[in-house]
Scaffold this motif. Structure first.
Motif, short mmCIF file in Angstrom:
data_model
loop_
_atom_site.label_atom_id
_atom_site.label_comp_id
_atom_site.label_asym_id
_atom_site.label_seq_id
_atom_site.Cartn_x
_atom_site.Cartn_y
_atom_site.Cartn_z
N LYS A 107 3.77 4.76 6.22
CA LYS A 107 2.92 5.32 5.28
C LYS A 107 2.14 3.99 4.88
CE LYS A 107 3.02 7.04 0.47
NZ LYS A 107 3.98 7.50 -0.69
N ILE A 108 2.80 2.87 4.73
CA ILE A 108 2.14 1.50 4.36
C ILE A 108 0.78 1.08 5.13
CG2 ILE A 108 2.42 -1.07 4.37
CD1 ILE A 108 5.32 -0.59 3.15
N THR A 126 0.80 -1.21 -0.09
CA THR A 126 0.02 -0.10 0.04
C THR A 126 1.04 1.25 0.05
OG1 THR A 126 -0.24 -0.17 2.51
CG2 THR A 126 -1.91 -1.01 1.11
N GLU A 127 2.15 1.25 -0.16
CA GLU A 127 3.04 2.31 -0.11
C GLU A 127 3.00 2.68 -1.77
OE1 GLU A 127 7.24 3.55 1.49
OE2 GLU A 127 7.09 1.58 0.70
N PRO A 173 -1.31 -6.56 4.15
CA PRO A 173 -0.40 -5.45 3.47
C PRO A 173 1.14 -6.46 3.63
CG PRO A 173 -0.48 -5.10 6.14
CD PRO A 173 -1.62 -6.14 5.78
N VAL A 174 2.01 -5.77 3.05
CA VAL A 174 3.49 -6.55 2.78
C VAL A 174 3.71 -6.34 4.31
CG1 VAL A 174 5.78 -6.02 2.03
CG2 VAL A 174 3.79 -6.11 0.46
N ILE A 175 4.54 -7.52 4.77
CA ILE A 175 5.19 -7.59 5.87
C ILE A 175 6.82 -7.56 5.48
CG2 ILE A 175 5.77 -8.89 8.05
CD1 ILE A 175 2.61 -9.77 7.60
N ALA A 189 -6.53 3.13 5.06
CA ALA A 189 -7.44 3.81 4.14
C ALA A 189 -8.21 3.24 2.95
CB ALA A 189 -6.59 5.03 3.61
N LEU A 190 -7.21 2.20 2.51
CA LEU A 190 -7.82 1.26 1.37
C LEU A 190 -8.77 0.44 1.93
CD1 LEU A 190 -7.25 -0.05 -1.38
CD2 LEU A 190 -5.68 -1.39 -0.29
#
Length: 386
Positions: A199-200, A160-161, A184-186, A206-207
């Motif tokens: 930010k991610i 999500t960045e 999200p990516v970890i 937000a997404l």
């Protein structure tokens, strides 16, 4: 009781964020699988449960010969009679064939498929070893599974960045037509060198909010987790099942690696201090009851007295993911790295989310009433024609 069985480190894709990193290729030996199954009744008894889920995982589990997994499931059915036994597999979806579908049907296997959104998003991270796209294969095979009436859900891991077209993403979710889980990516495995930015986390929340608004405006709304599970928990319908919210580390969950190593979850190969031992040398009960497992279980009690003390969202979070805390802070005795963003999501669902859900259910009720009225009118017209 869920047992994650990572049958191989081998994979035919070259995902940028793979949690397995670049480990040497290894396949679990049949003797290890058999020993694991033999040990499960005692482990289930310790957990006071008759439910046992075996999740075939990897790497890419469909790179294991079908004969070996079929033999393992036959043996499990034989040894675990009297238990509610369920088989699951988490696959990248590219190797699904009619033969594998026959195996899934025979053993009632529930299938999870990884697909990272629409084509451009997916292909940024999940290409084949030769660099070509895997997208069409995955989508086609999801539909093959659906047509065969195989229970199938999908998992999306999103960075999500980067910019994500929410309209296209929701359209993709609609087209896939399954329940879906979005992570999200970890920063672990191949993504370990990329620190998880604030930010991610913020963009991930937000997404999810934007997707929820779209789902509530959709007459044929789709199930998107963790949103659906959190809403059900907030309404008191059922608790959250997702482990990073439910706090199930070493509480009805254990993982076995290709070499017979036993740990607390499928992500933990990065940290040797989370490896309990090897099934070749100890029983699952011994490993599950050992000092390292007990140390992990004590995390929640610690957090309730420290980082998470008096938190009103505890029942919906339980301090977050143990692995992510350890990965970020070098100690698991720390709250989830993105605690504030998670609390923001929970508060959104508790307030705005429940209002949107109420309005959605009212619309659905009115639609249903209108349909019933139309059906009655049609029946009345048909009766007059007679």
């Amino acid at each position: 009781m869920q047992v994650i069985v990572k049958v191989t480190t081998a994979c035919n894709l070259n995902c940028t964020y793979c949690s397995e990193g670049d480990k040497p290729v290894q396949y679990m030996e049949k003797e290890i699988i058999k020993k694991m199954i033999d040990d499960l009744p005692a482990l289930a008894e310790k957990e006071h449960t008759k439910k046992i889920d075996i999740l075939w995982h990897g790497g890419e589990p469909l790179m294991m010969p079908k004969e070996i997994l079929s033999e393992a499931m036959d043996y499990a059915r034989q040894q675990l009679q009297g238990y509610e036994l369920r088989f699951l597999v988490q696959t990248n979806g590219t190797l699904v064939t009619p033969e594998w579908i026959d195996v899934f049907k025979k053993y009632g296997v529930e299938v999870g498929v990884s697909i990272d959104g629409y084509r451009e998003l997916h292909d940024k991270n999940r290409r084949k070893k030769d660099g070509t796209s895997s997208y069409d294969d995955v989508v086609s095979h999801i539909h093959d599974l659906q047509q065969a009436d195989i229970p199938v859900g999908t998992l999306m891991v999103l960075n999500t960045e980067k910019d994500i077209d929410v309209d296209r993403l929701y359209g993709c979710i609609q087209d896939i037509g399954t329940s879906i889980k979005i992570h999200p990516v970890i920063p672990c495995g191949r993504a370990k060198g990329d620190p998880r930015s604030e930010k991610i986390a913020k963009n991930y929340v937000a997404l999810l909010k934007k997707l929820f608004v779209k789902a509530m405006a959709d007459e044929n709304s789709v199930t998107i987790n963790p949103l659906d599970e959190l809403l059900n928990a907030l309404l008191g319908v059922r608790t959250v099942g997702e482990c990073s919210f439910a706090g199930t580390c070493c509480r009805g969950l254990i993982c076995i690696y290709p070499d017979g190593g036993v740990g607390y979850c499928g992500r933990d190969g990065v940290h040797a201090d989370f490896l309990f031992g090897h099934i070749q040398n100890h029983s699952l009960v011994e490993l599950y009851s050992g000092e390292k497992a007990a140390y992990i279980r004590q995390r929640q009690a610690y957090l309730q007295q420290h980082d998470c003390k008096d938190c009103e969202d505890w029942d919906f979070c339980h301090g977050g993911c143990t692995f992510e805390a350890r990965n970020m802070f070098q100690t698991m005795y720390h709250a989830y790295p993105n605690c504030q963003e998670r609390r923001e999501l929970i508060e959104y669902l508790r307030t705005t989310g429940l209002v949107l859900l109420r309005d959605y259910l009212i619309k659905q009720k009115r639609k249903r009433r209108s349909q019933i009225k139309q059906h009655r009118q049609l029946l009345e017209e048909l009766s007059h024609e007679k």
